[in-house]
Motif scaffolding. Structure first.
Motif, short mmCIF file in Angstrom:
data_model
loop_
_atom_site.label_atom_id
_atom_site.label_comp_id
_atom_site.label_asym_id
_atom_site.label_seq_id
_atom_site.Cartn_x
_atom_site.Cartn_y
_atom_site.Cartn_z
N LEU A 299 24.98 -55.00 10.27
CA LEU A 299 23.64 -55.58 10.15
C LEU A 299 23.73 -57.10 9.98
N ARG A 300 22.75 -57.78 10.55
CA ARG A 300 22.63 -59.22 10.34
C ARG A 300 22.06 -59.49 8.95
N ALA A 301 22.06 -60.75 8.56
CA ALA A 301 21.54 -61.14 7.24
C ALA A 301 20.08 -60.73 7.06
N ASP A 302 19.30 -60.69 8.15
CA ASP A 302 17.89 -60.29 8.05
C ASP A 302 17.70 -58.78 8.08
N GLY A 303 18.81 -58.01 8.14
CA GLY A 303 18.73 -56.55 8.13
C GLY A 303 18.62 -55.91 9.50
N SER A 304 18.58 -56.70 10.57
CA SER A 304 18.48 -56.12 11.91
C SER A 304 19.85 -55.59 12.35
N LEU A 305 19.80 -54.53 13.13
CA LEU A 305 21.01 -53.81 13.54
C LEU A 305 21.75 -54.55 14.66
N VAL A 306 23.07 -54.70 14.49
CA VAL A 306 23.93 -55.26 15.53
C VAL A 306 24.61 -54.12 16.29
N ALA A 307 25.20 -53.17 15.53
CA ALA A 307 25.90 -52.03 16.14
C ALA A 307 25.99 -50.91 15.12
N ARG A 308 26.24 -49.69 15.63
CA ARG A 308 26.34 -48.52 14.77
C ARG A 308 27.48 -47.63 15.27
N TRP A 309 28.24 -47.08 14.32
CA TRP A 309 29.31 -46.15 14.64
C TRP A 309 29.12 -44.90 13.81
N GLY A 310 29.16 -43.75 14.45
CA GLY A 310 29.15 -42.48 13.74
C GLY A 310 30.57 -41.96 13.66
N LEU A 311 30.97 -41.47 12.50
CA LEU A 311 32.32 -40.95 12.29
C LEU A 311 32.25 -39.48 11.94
N LEU A 312 33.04 -38.67 12.60
CA LEU A 312 33.05 -37.23 12.38
C LEU A 312 34.06 -36.83 11.32
N ASP A 313 33.70 -35.88 10.50
CA ASP A 313 34.62 -35.24 9.54
C ASP A 313 35.34 -36.27 8.65
N VAL A 314 34.57 -37.07 7.95
CA VAL A 314 35.18 -38.10 7.10
C VAL A 314 35.67 -37.52 5.78
N VAL A 315 36.70 -38.14 5.27
CA VAL A 315 37.24 -37.78 3.96
C VAL A 315 37.79 -39.07 3.34
N PRO A 316 37.56 -39.26 2.03
CA PRO A 316 38.11 -40.47 1.41
C PRO A 316 39.63 -40.37 1.30
N VAL A 317 40.29 -41.46 1.61
CA VAL A 317 41.75 -41.51 1.54
C VAL A 317 42.17 -42.24 0.28
N SER A 318 41.53 -43.38 0.01
CA SER A 318 41.89 -44.14 -1.20
C SER A 318 40.75 -45.07 -1.59
N TRP A 319 40.77 -45.42 -2.85
CA TRP A 319 39.87 -46.44 -3.39
C TRP A 319 40.71 -47.34 -4.26
N THR A 320 40.57 -48.65 -4.07
CA THR A 320 41.30 -49.61 -4.88
C THR A 320 40.29 -50.52 -5.55
N GLY A 321 40.37 -50.58 -6.86
CA GLY A 321 39.47 -51.43 -7.62
C GLY A 321 40.04 -52.83 -7.80
N PRO A 322 39.34 -53.63 -8.56
CA PRO A 322 39.76 -55.03 -8.71
C PRO A 322 40.97 -55.18 -9.61
N THR A 323 41.68 -56.27 -9.41
CA THR A 323 42.72 -56.67 -10.33
C THR A 323 42.06 -57.61 -11.33
N LEU A 324 42.03 -57.20 -12.56
CA LEU A 324 41.33 -57.97 -13.58
C LEU A 324 42.36 -58.81 -14.34
N ASP A 325 42.51 -60.04 -13.88
CA ASP A 325 43.50 -60.95 -14.47
C ASP A 325 42.80 -62.24 -14.85
N PRO A 326 42.68 -62.52 -16.14
CA PRO A 326 41.96 -63.72 -16.56
C PRO A 326 42.64 -65.02 -16.16
N SER A 327 43.93 -64.99 -15.82
CA SER A 327 44.61 -66.21 -15.43
C SER A 327 44.34 -66.61 -13.98
#
Length: 141
Positions: free
Chosen positions: A95-123
């Motif tokens: 989607l563009r910044a104004d919310g209008s559609l540029v392109a769309r992809w449909g994916l069959l039989d999806v399953v999550p493989v991994s999720w990686t969260g942030p590295t919380l390092d104050p330095s």
């Protein structure tokens, strides 16, 4: 006079799983397919090798974004895998910044493989980001 839209600037990606939104992402990579080719040599025909398609492989899709309140929806989807694998259909919309559609992809039989969260390092202050990786069995029409 018509206004020309720049198709590639300031694009973000919306992910939905079976119609339920998991939010917007600012990065998307891995929308790809590769056809494996088998080569067959024909006896008596030395000037030609048959190129035969055998299978289509789809790479995993990686979506990235800063952590936000929609992260909880991603975590709920990943946690649901523990109670049984269900392979829903996903939609990724560019989607563009104004919310209008540029392109769309449909994916069959999806399953999550991994999720990686942030590295919380104050330095090293940086935007806290998450990465969601999903596998699929092909594109819808």
């Amino acid at each position: 006079m018509t206004t020309k839209r720049d198709p590639g600037s300031t694009v973000f990606f919306r992910l939905t799983i079976d119609g339920e939104s998991l939010g917007n992402f600012n990065g998307c990579e891995g929308l790809a397919a590769q056809v494996d080719i088998e080569q067959r040599e024909e006896g008596g025909n030395n000037g030609y090798v048959w190129q035969l398609p055998s299978r289509v492989r789809h790479s995993n899709v990686r979506l990235t974004r800063p952590i936000n309140k929609e992260t909880a929806q991603v975590m709920a989807w990943i946690s649901s895998v523990a109670t049984g694998i269900r392979r829903p259909t996903a939609q990724i919309e560019a989607l563009r910044a104004d919310g209008s559609l540029v392109a769309r992809w449909g994916l069959l039989d999806v399953v999550p493989v991994s999720w990686t969260g942030p590295t919380l390092d104050p330095s090293s202050p940086a935007v806290a980001t998450e990465v969601l990786e999903i596998a699929h069995h092909g594109f819808t029409g």
